[in-house]
Scaffold this active site. Structure first.
Site, short mmCIF file in Angstrom:
data_model
loop_
_atom_site.label_atom_id
_atom_site.label_comp_id
_atom_site.label_asym_id
_atom_site.label_seq_id
_atom_site.Cartn_x
_atom_site.Cartn_y
_atom_site.Cartn_z
N HIS A 85 8.60 -5.76 -8.62
CA HIS A 85 9.94 -5.08 -8.10
C HIS A 85 10.13 -4.18 -7.27
O HIS A 85 10.12 -3.66 -6.33
CB HIS A 85 11.41 -6.12 -8.14
CG HIS A 85 11.45 -7.14 -8.78
ND1 HIS A 85 11.41 -7.89 -9.73
CD2 HIS A 85 12.60 -8.14 -7.88
CE1 HIS A 85 11.87 -9.14 -9.71
NE2 HIS A 85 12.17 -9.30 -9.28
N LYS A 129 4.78 -20.08 -11.31
CA LYS A 129 5.14 -18.82 -11.34
C LYS A 129 4.63 -17.93 -12.43
O LYS A 129 5.12 -18.28 -13.59
CB LYS A 129 6.20 -18.11 -10.99
CG LYS A 129 7.71 -18.32 -11.45
CD LYS A 129 8.52 -18.11 -10.39
CE LYS A 129 9.83 -18.34 -11.49
NZ LYS A 129 11.07 -17.44 -10.20
N HIS A 130 4.53 -16.71 -12.35
CA HIS A 130 3.33 -16.18 -11.05
C HIS A 130 2.54 -15.46 -11.16
O HIS A 130 2.18 -15.02 -12.23
CB HIS A 130 4.40 -14.67 -11.02
CG HIS A 130 6.45 -14.38 -11.04
ND1 HIS A 130 6.42 -14.23 -12.66
CD2 HIS A 130 7.08 -14.72 -10.17
CE1 HIS A 130 7.78 -14.65 -12.41
NE2 HIS A 130 7.82 -14.37 -11.41
N ASP A 184 5.72 -14.13 -3.69
CA ASP A 184 7.01 -13.79 -4.34
C ASP A 184 6.80 -12.94 -2.83
O ASP A 184 7.12 -12.71 -2.24
CB ASP A 184 6.36 -12.83 -5.83
CG ASP A 184 7.61 -13.02 -6.05
OD1 ASP A 184 8.53 -12.83 -6.21
OD2 ASP A 184 7.24 -12.12 -7.68
N ARG A 228 12.18 -14.60 -20.17
CA ARG A 228 11.36 -15.63 -19.36
C ARG A 228 10.45 -16.24 -19.23
O ARG A 228 9.53 -16.98 -18.56
CB ARG A 228 11.75 -14.24 -17.44
CG ARG A 228 12.80 -14.69 -16.97
CD ARG A 228 12.64 -13.12 -15.64
NE ARG A 228 12.49 -14.41 -15.07
CZ ARG A 228 11.73 -13.58 -13.88
NH1 ARG A 228 11.49 -12.70 -13.76
NH2 ARG A 228 11.60 -14.55 -13.05
N ASP A 286 16.66 -19.55 -7.50
CA ASP A 286 16.26 -19.12 -8.72
C ASP A 286 16.90 -18.73 -9.91
O ASP A 286 17.94 -18.53 -9.89
CB ASP A 286 15.93 -17.41 -9.08
CG ASP A 286 14.55 -17.44 -8.37
OD1 ASP A 286 13.55 -17.47 -8.60
OD2 ASP A 286 14.98 -16.74 -6.42
N ARG A 345 21.89 -18.01 -9.90
CA ARG A 345 22.42 -17.67 -8.94
C ARG A 345 23.39 -18.19 -8.97
O ARG A 345 24.42 -18.03 -8.33
CB ARG A 345 21.12 -17.93 -7.48
CG ARG A 345 19.93 -17.48 -7.55
CD ARG A 345 19.83 -16.11 -8.27
NE ARG A 345 18.63 -15.41 -7.65
CZ ARG A 345 18.02 -14.51 -8.42
NH1 ARG A 345 18.14 -13.68 -9.20
NH2 ARG A 345 16.25 -14.14 -8.55
#
Length: 363
Positions: free
Chosen positions: A211, A198-199, A285, A168, A95, A103
């Site tokens: 999450h 996404k999403h 996901d 985002r 990601d 990351r």
């Protein structure tokens, strides 16, 4: 002429081992897992390498703690890729959206880019495509072939705790989201890196973070949230679609269950495939997010995800990290396939889609 035919037969026979043969091997291509550690050696590195070589996984997912340095990442990825057939490359995913969701960072020697919101506010779509192509080429140079983006969620709820909060979304305007989402896809495609919209069906209006638990979008979701998915699919710019753990009452009622979109055949096989015409690879996901683990058992989630139409089952492998996870998933899939021929056909169809997509990755 006979010599040509004989040569063709021999070539076909030589080519066969590069593709999965058994249903178990085909199901293995549906599994993508996260891993522990950040070195190109040791139990986890070698374990992932063995899983890839044995065809028990089709992909891996990097999280931030898997990155020690760009040099180490490059070594790891090359080592893993070296043991799989060229026709079925390992999907090495990350990601790397930009902004808060990255990351690879400056601290490990990788130049960061701005968030989606900042990109849309500071440059036009053509410049954004150049930015994303550069990002894609830098990812490809390290051995990545999947970047899980773009986020094409429409910024409906400016107080959204997981999309708006971190910039985002490209915009509250679905057409702007479409334009910059296209720039992201085109840029990565030029660099040889796959992307995933996404999403689905849209996380931008949610008031909760999937999450942590259920994100019920029944009352907040808007039809405009379909627009970027619909337009990018029609423009042939949807290589993969990631489905979110987003609950909408209409999906659940139509299927007589309480499943979120990621486990719903109405959402995936109905709306996404039949309604919007998407024929490519669907990836779930992370199936270890709270929206799933707090409501469904492991077996139910895995089987429901396949029946819903997911082709790739994504597990971050963070709840109880284990190299045995792929076998655990495979045993469930094959047991169900032996019991139900229709389920076996679902595995075959997913495998065909994955092979088709992997065939676009030059090795």
């Amino acid at each position: 002429m006979r010599l040509f035919i004989l040569a063709a037969v021999v070539f076909a026979q030589l080519s066969l081992p590069t593709m999965a043969q058994s249903l178990r091997e085909k199901a293995g291509q549906m599994i993508m897992i996260g891993f522990q550690g950040d070195q190109a050696s040791g139990q986890w590195h070698n374990g992932v390498k063995a899983l890839a070589k044995e065809g028990k996984i089709g992909g891996v997912l990097y999280l931030k703690y898997n990155v020690a340095s760009v040099d180490m990442v490059k070594r790891k990825n090359a080592d893993w890729q070296s043991v799989v057939p060229s026709a079925l490359p390992l999907l090495i995913s990350i990601d790397q959206e930009g902004g808060k969701v990255e990351r690879l960072t400056n601290s490990v020697g990788f130049a960061e880019i701005a968030s989606a919101a900042d990109v849309a506010n500071s440059m036009n779509a053509r410049s954004a495509q150049t930015l994303y192509e550069n990002l894609g080429r830098r990812l490809a140079a390290l051995g990545f072939n999947v970047n899980f983006g773009p986020v094409v969620d429409v910024n409906v709820n400016r107080n959204n705790p997981i999309i708006a909060k971190y910039g985002r979304s490209f915009s509250a305007n679905p057409d702007v989201v479409t334009d910059y989402g296209a720039a992201f896809v085109k840029g990565h495609k030029a660099a040889g890196v796959l992307t995933a919209l996404k999403h689905f069906p849209g996380h931008g209006s949610s008031q909760a973070d999937s999450h942590l638990g259920f994100a019920d979008i029944t009352d907040s979701w808007r039809d405009t949230e379909y627009v970027p998915f619909q337009k990018l699919i029609s423009q042939n710019l949807a290589q993969m679609v990631m489905v979110g753990h987003l609950y909408h009452k209409s999906f659940a009622e139509a299927a007589s269950n309480d499943y979120p979109a990621s486990l719903s055949p109405v959402a995936i096989n109905g709306v996404l495939r039949q309604g919007l015409g998407f024929n490519g690879v669907v990836v779930s996901d992370d199936l270890e997010m709270g929206a799933i683990t707090k409501h469904y058992g492991f077996k139910e989630a895995v089987l429901a995800a396949v029946r819903a139409g997911n082709d790739i089952l994504l597990f971050s492998n963070t709840r109880e990290p284990s190299l045995e996870l792929p076998d655990k998933i495979l045993n469930l899939l094959i047991s169900e396939a032996e019991r139900d021929p229709a389920f076996a056909q679902m595995i075959e169809r997913s495998y065909a889609r994955i092979v088709g997509m992997k065939g676009t990755l030059a090795r």
